[in-house]
Design a protein around this motif. Structure first.
Motif, PDB file in Angstrom:
ATOM      1  N   THR A  90      56.070   5.379  15.564  1.00 19.80           N
ATOM      2  CA  THR A  90      55.704   6.150  14.378  1.00 19.80           C
ATOM      3  C   THR A  90      55.291   7.572  14.752  1.00 19.80           C
ATOM      4  O   THR A  90      55.122   8.411  13.862  1.00 19.80           O
ATOM      5  N   THR A  91      55.125   7.831  16.050  1.00 15.52           N
ATOM      6  CA  THR A  91      54.915   9.195  16.535  1.00 15.52           C
ATOM      7  C   THR A  91      55.891   9.421  17.678  1.00 15.52           C
ATOM      8  O   THR A  91      56.149   8.511  18.478  1.00 15.52           O
ATOM      9  N   ILE A  92      56.430  10.648  17.752  1.00 20.04           N
ATOM     10  CA  ILE A  92      57.444  10.941  18.761  1.00 20.04           C
ATOM     11  C   ILE A  92      57.257  12.383  19.228  1.00 20.04           C
ATOM     12  O   ILE A  92      56.967  13.264  18.421  1.00 20.04           O
ATOM     13  N   GLU A  94      57.864  16.162  20.185  1.00 20.96           N
ATOM     14  CA  GLU A  94      58.876  17.149  19.813  1.00 20.96           C
ATOM     15  C   GLU A  94      59.835  17.349  20.991  1.00 20.96           C
ATOM     16  O   GLU A  94      59.449  17.146  22.141  1.00 20.96           O
ATOM     17  N   ALA A 157      56.419  20.198  16.413  1.00 14.63           N
ATOM     18  CA  ALA A 157      55.109  19.581  16.515  1.00 14.63           C
ATOM     19  C   ALA A 157      54.363  19.679  15.197  1.00 14.63           C
ATOM     20  O   ALA A 157      54.420  20.698  14.505  1.00 14.63           O
ATOM     21  N   ALA A 158      53.673  18.571  14.838  1.00 16.38           N
ATOM     22  CA  ALA A 158      52.871  18.441  13.622  1.00 16.38           C
ATOM     23  C   ALA A 158      53.718  18.230  12.380  1.00 16.38           C
ATOM     24  O   ALA A 158      53.187  17.915  11.308  1.00 16.38           O
ATOM     25  N   THR A 160      56.516  16.154  10.017  1.00 14.99           N
ATOM     26  CA  THR A 160      56.758  14.740   9.771  1.00 14.99           C
ATOM     27  C   THR A 160      58.180  14.542   9.265  1.00 14.99           C
ATOM     28  O   THR A 160      58.767  15.426   8.644  1.00 14.99           O
ATOM     29  N   THR A 184      57.182   7.169   7.548  1.00 14.07           N
ATOM     30  CA  THR A 184      56.964   8.512   8.083  1.00 14.07           C
ATOM     31  C   THR A 184      56.768   8.463   9.593  1.00 14.07           C
ATOM     32  O   THR A 184      56.006   7.637  10.098  1.00 14.07           O
ATOM     33  N   VAL A 185      57.471   9.342  10.288  1.00 16.96           N
ATOM     34  CA  VAL A 185      57.313   9.510  11.734  1.00 16.96           C
ATOM     35  C   VAL A 185      56.782  10.923  11.968  1.00 16.96           C
ATOM     36  O   VAL A 185      57.306  11.893  11.407  1.00 16.96           O
ATOM     37  N   THR A 186      55.736  11.042  12.783  1.00 12.95           N
ATOM     38  CA  THR A 186      55.100  12.331  13.055  1.00 12.95           C
ATOM     39  C   THR A 186      55.512  12.835  14.439  1.00 12.95           C
ATOM     40  O   THR A 186      55.522  12.079  15.410  1.00 12.95           O
ATOM     41  N   PHE A 187      55.835  14.124  14.505  1.00 10.82           N
ATOM     42  CA  PHE A 187      56.202  14.743  15.780  1.00 10.82           C
ATOM     43  C   PHE A 187      54.944  15.299  16.446  1.00 10.82           C
ATOM     44  O   PHE A 187      54.172  16.032  15.818  1.00 10.82           O
ATOM     45  N   THR A 188      54.739  14.929  17.706  1.00  8.07           N
ATOM     46  CA  THR A 188      53.569  15.388  18.452  1.00  8.07           C
ATOM     47  C   THR A 188      53.932  16.577  19.335  1.00  8.07           C
ATOM     48  O   THR A 188      55.087  16.760  19.715  1.00  8.07           O
TER      49      THR A 188
END
Length: 354
Positions: A90-92, A94, A157-158, A160, A184-188
């Motif tokens: 769910t987070t990936i 950048e 980054a940041a 979604t 929703t997947v959020t880019f870190t």
């Protein structure tokens, strides 16, 4: 005496509900009982059943009677489904990568099975044929259908990435229903990475020094994004912006590099080294900064001194009886540094010191 009570669908009613036989029924009297039974059928169908009562008098004569049919019609129940969509991860980091999506469609109806006719995504389109997803699918009452597909997503980054999965189902009467759910997947943020290399055009220089060309290379080793080279400083020569062909800021693509050179003149003593360090500062589009540095070492090489010697006489002729001759000796230092005259020797006279 009521001797038997039988339903053409449910059989003997004795023992069902509060029905029991045998049972005595007075003259002009009646007997009543009730029971509950489960029936099933499709919408529009009718369930009919009759009951047969058998009685006997005290002479042993038996008769029976059959009730009129009781009809129960089945009404239509609309289909109902829910859908659940999950993502892994769910987070990936950048700028993105592959995400495994899982879709679960549940038939929440207790009446009948439904046919899953369509499975779609607002971004990835028709999911049938993606991963192991395929439609149509029959989903039993209270059952579910699960499938998984993988897609590559990208973002900064940041940011979604949200997408919505939708399912459409139909029962055997042609009634349709649908459901949807988003995930929703959020880019870190990924910190930038660089390497810095500083070299000289020669590894060493003859004393007392001279011009040296320095070359600085800054490489963007980040796999996420281009970087902005905002600073290039030398611990001895200061800010390199404007020195040689070095100019800032510079944009360095992923896997790319920026190279520039500048020339400096300096002097030193044989046997010593000259070391200076360059530091590069970069920044990504999220404002994250990192630095990297490298040094260059230059060795001073000893050069032996050089000289020339001349000798003259005030006369080139003397009487055979002998005489005085004034000799003049000139020693010239032709090397780049001061030297110490340690010995002056004549092959006829010997040591001239004194």
């Amino acid at each position: 005496t009521l001797t038997d009570l039988t339903d053409d669908e449910f059989g003997s009613l004795s023992g069902l509900g509060n029905c029991s036989t045998p049972h005595t029924i007075a003259v002009e009297g009646n007997y009543s009982c009730a029971f509950t039974a489960s029936i099933s059928g499709n919408a529009g169908e009718i369930h009919e059943n009759k009951v047969t009562a058998t009685v006997q008098d005290n002479e042993g004569t038996s008769v029976f009677a059959v009730s009129p049919a009781v009809s129960v019609s089945f009404s239509d129940v609309l289909p109902a489904i829910t859908i659940n969509k999950g993502a892994n991860p769910t987070t990936i980091p950048e700028p993105g990568g592959n995400v495994d999506y899982t879709v679960v469609v549940n038939n929440t109806s207790t009446a009948e099975s439904v046919t899953l006719t369509t499975l779609g995504d607002d971004i990835f389109g028709n999911l049938s044929g993606q991963g192991n997803c395929s439609v149509p699918q029959t989903i039993a009452s209270s059952g579910d259908y699960t499938c998984t597909f993988t897609r590559s997503i990208s973002g900064n980054a940041a940011a979604t990435h949200t997408n919505v999965a939708s399912a459409w189902a139909q029962d055997d009467e042609g009634n349709t229903t649908s459901a949807n759910e988003s995930e929703t997947v959020t880019f870190t943020n990924v910190l930038p990475t660089i390497t810095v290399s500083k070299t000289t055009n020669v590894p060493s220089i003859n004393e007392p020094g001279g011009d040296i060309v320095y070359t600085v290379v800054v490489n963007n080793t980040s796999t996420a994004e281009a970087l902005s080279l905002t600073g290039l400083n030398d611990d001895i020569y200061g800010d390199l912006n404007g020195q040689g062909n070095c100019t800032l800021p510079q944009t360095i693509a992923i896997g790319g590099d920026y190279s520039c050179s500048f020339t400096k003149t300096f002097s030193g003593i044989a046997g010593t080294t000259h070391t200076n360090v360059v530091t590069a500062t970069v920044q990504d589009d999220d404002g994250s900064s990192v630095t990297g540095n490298d040094n260059a070492v230059l060795n001073y090489i000893d050069i032996p001194p050089t000289l020339t010697v001349s000798k003259t006489a005030n006369t080139t002729n003397v009487p055979e009886s002998g005489g005085s001759v004034t000799y003049t000796v000139t020693v010239k230092n032709t090397s780049y540094e001061n030297t110490v005259l340690t010995k002056l020797w004549d092959d006829q006279i010997g040591d001239l010191a004194g």
